[in-house]
Design a protein around this motif. Structure first.
Motif, short mmCIF file in Angstrom:
data_model
loop_
_atom_site.label_atom_id
_atom_site.label_comp_id
_atom_site.label_asym_id
_atom_site.label_seq_id
_atom_site.Cartn_x
_atom_site.Cartn_y
_atom_site.Cartn_z
N ASP A 6 2.42 -5.41 0.17
CA ASP A 6 1.65 -6.39 0.93
C ASP A 6 0.30 -6.67 0.27
OD1 ASP A 6 3.42 -6.99 3.03
OD2 ASP A 6 2.88 -5.13 4.09
N LYS A 7 -0.31 -5.65 -0.29
CA LYS A 7 -1.60 -5.84 -0.96
C LYS A 7 -1.44 -6.72 -2.18
CE LYS A 7 -5.59 -3.19 -2.66
NZ LYS A 7 -6.15 -1.83 -2.85
N THR A 51 0.87 -9.01 -2.65
CA THR A 51 1.09 -10.37 -2.18
C THR A 51 -0.21 -10.98 -1.69
OG1 THR A 51 3.33 -9.77 -1.49
CG2 THR A 51 2.42 -11.81 -0.59
N GLY A 52 -1.03 -10.15 -1.05
CA GLY A 52 -2.30 -10.63 -0.53
C GLY A 52 -3.25 -11.10 -1.63
N THR A 56 -2.47 -16.54 4.39
CA THR A 56 -1.47 -15.56 3.97
C THR A 56 -2.14 -14.27 3.52
OG1 THR A 56 0.08 -17.28 3.29
CG2 THR A 56 0.40 -15.10 2.33
N ALA A 57 -3.25 -14.40 2.80
CA ALA A 57 -3.98 -13.22 2.32
C ALA A 57 -4.42 -12.35 3.49
CB ALA A 57 -5.18 -13.64 1.49
N THR A 82 -3.08 -12.10 6.49
CA THR A 82 -1.89 -11.45 7.09
C THR A 82 -1.42 -10.28 6.25
OG1 THR A 82 -1.19 -13.54 8.09
CG2 THR A 82 0.48 -11.82 7.85
N LYS A 83 -1.37 -10.46 4.93
CA LYS A 83 -0.85 -9.41 4.05
C LYS A 83 -1.82 -8.24 3.93
CE LYS A 83 3.06 -11.32 3.19
NZ LYS A 83 4.30 -10.69 3.69
N SER A 121 -1.42 -6.18 7.00
CA SER A 121 -0.18 -5.38 6.93
C SER A 121 -0.35 -4.19 6.00
CB SER A 121 0.99 -6.26 6.44
OG SER A 121 1.25 -7.30 7.35
N SER A 122 -1.05 -4.39 4.90
CA SER A 122 -1.28 -3.30 3.95
C SER A 122 -2.12 -2.20 4.60
CB SER A 122 -1.97 -3.83 2.69
OG SER A 122 -2.15 -2.80 1.74
N THR A 136 -8.93 -2.87 0.32
CA THR A 136 -8.17 -3.83 1.10
C THR A 136 -8.97 -4.34 2.29
OG1 THR A 136 -6.04 -2.89 0.45
CG2 THR A 136 -6.08 -4.19 2.46
#
Length: 477
Positions: free
Chosen positions: A72-73, A75-76, A87-88, A90-91, A94-95, A105
């Motif tokens: 997730d990180k 992708t972020g 999107t960043a 959200t990801k 999640s991370s 993060t």
């Protein structure tokens, strides 16, 4: 007559053309001046990630702490680099669900929430590629301060953006210093520097976590020059003096062997001399046995044997962050024959984890301890908030980094330019509230206040232990 009229028309045409050219040039100049920020104007960042940043700097578009990498990180940061901030966010969230103890993060999450909105930007120097644990402790402090201020509405409505800069060697610090002072969007810097002079000359506030190796009152600028460098920790002399007096007057160890680390002989002797002078002043003496943890042929067993033969009763360890392993080797070789003492750099999970019983009883000075102000501010609110945020107790380095950013935040509330920030921090009446309580500076830029002493002790089964190693740093009353 006709020629005369034509000449008049020509002169009039040329005059009008000149007026038009002058007007156009005036408009161009006015438009350009609005686009080009002055060093005296408010350094507001557009918060748009700069793809031209060096590979060792990031607002959120690249991972610097690769040890905390998650899918997730990754992708972020790709989304952040592409300006896809939704999107960043959200990801990154999640991370953090996977690894809540990852300060990088959390910083990127707060930067992503800002998106392209105007923000006040502060750079943070972290030795990620040199001493990762130290870097993460530092980042936790600034991340917590940023998270708190942005969630409470920002600084006079303006969010705070953090730009992380990784330092993996001392030589890179010079390059960092030059980059920072040229970046007009930066309002301040947190972290260590190799060239303090450039910050005072170029007018950029920097808050260092530790003071330089000088005596009290020696951190002076040139006559008439404004001070832009301040220290979030008391002068090193305070730590040295507190420990020296404890060794001699409380523990009554009068013959002390010092083991320090340095690749520069002059620096090594300077550090040793400061400790030696204060220990001698307190009534003790220093053995003649030399010890440099950085020496390529250093053998812990040889040093301990010689120190004991020279009458040493106590051992003072002053390592660099990258030489803590060597310091632990010395403690292990001591086998309890010498009373152990250490500099504040020995405060950390690594010492407890790998030192265990070898460092039992070691005393060292620190700028903060989670039990030091247990009755203050509703049960030491910083320690409680930090434990909830990161899932456990934090170190003095985290508390000091938190204080460094709190100083900047408090200053920016009074003035958001580089120059106004400097004036606010230089005011003798300035104060901020941080993890360690009230923060004020001396005229030399040093943090006012004392230090605490802690001792390594086994965790008691009947009490909670902030460490997972079975040992903890206990406040010396």
């Amino acid at each position: 007559m006709t020629n005369k009229k034509e000449n008049i028309r020509l002169l009039i045409s040329l005059g009008l053309a000149g007026v038009m050219v002058a007007a156009i040039l005036w408009l161009i100049g006015k438009f350009s001046s609005n686009l080009t920020p002055s060093s005296n104007s408010m350094p507001i960042s557009s918060s748009e990630p700069s793809l031209s940043l060096p590979e060792w700097m990031s607002l959120g578009g690249k991972i610097l702490v690769t040890a905390d990498k998650t899918a997730d990180k990754e992708t972020g940061v790709r989304a952040f680099a592409a300006n896809d901030f939704a999107t960043a966010v959200t990801k990154f969230q999640s991370s953090l669900q996977t690894n809540r103890n990852d300060p990088e993060t959390l910083i990127y999450l707060n930067n992503a929430k800002i998106g392209k909105s105007p923000a006040l930007k502060v750079a943070v120097i972290a030795p990620i590629g040199r001493t990762l644990n130290e870097a993460k402790e530092l980042l936790r402090g600034v991340a917590q301060a940023q998270d708190e201020v942005n969630n409470s509405g920002g600084i006079n409505g303006m969010p705070l953006q953090l730009q992380i800069a990784n330092v993996d060697n001392i030589e890179k610090l010079q390059e960092l210093d030059n980059e920072f002072v040229k970046d007009s969007s930066l309002v301040a810097v947190v972290g260590f520097s190799r060239n303090e002079k450039i910050y005072n000359e170029r007018g950029l506030v920097r808050i260092s976590l530790t003071s330089p190796m000088t005596q009290l009152g020696e951190n002076q600028t040139q006559p008439g020059q404004a001070r832009y460098v301040f220290y979030a920790s008391p002068n090193r002399n305070n730590f040295t003096q507190a420990l020296a007096e404890y060794i001699i007057k409380k523990e009554r160890r009068t013959n002390v062997a010092i083991c320090q680390a340095s690749t520069q002989q002059e620096r090594s002797q300077e550090i040793k001399k400061q400790y030696a002078d204060l220990i001698t002043k307190a009534g003790g003496k220093i053995t003649d046995i030399e010890c440099n943890l950085s020496a390529p042929n250093f053998r812990a067993s040889d040093f301990v044997t010689k120190a004991i033969a020279d009458g040493a009763e106590a051992l003072l360890l002053i390592p660099r962050p990258d030489k803590i392993d060597s310091a632990l080797d010395v403690a292990r070789e001591s086998q309890g024959k010498l009373a152990l003492f250490g500099s504040q750099l020995m405060y950390g999970e690594k010492v407890l984890k790998f030192g265990q019983g070898d460092v039992k009883g070691m005393v060292l000075p620190v700028s903060w301890h989670h039990d030091a102000n247990s009755n203050a501010r509703g049960g030491n609110s910083f320690a409680n908030k930090a434990a909830k945020l990161w899932g456990g107790q934090v170190s003095p380095r985290t508390a000091t980094a938190y204080d460094a950013l709190q100083v900047i935040i408090a200053g920016l509330e009074e003035g958001s330019t580089r120059q106004s920030l400097q004036k606010v921090l230089s005011n003798p009446n300035f104060s901020a509230t941080g993890a360690t309580g009230k923060i004020q500076f001396s005229p030399s830029g040093d943090r006012l206040g004392g230090v605490f002493l802690v001792k390594v002790e086994p965790c008691e089964s009947s009490k909670s232990c902030s460490s997972s190693t079975g040992y903890d740093f206990v406040l010396v009353q």
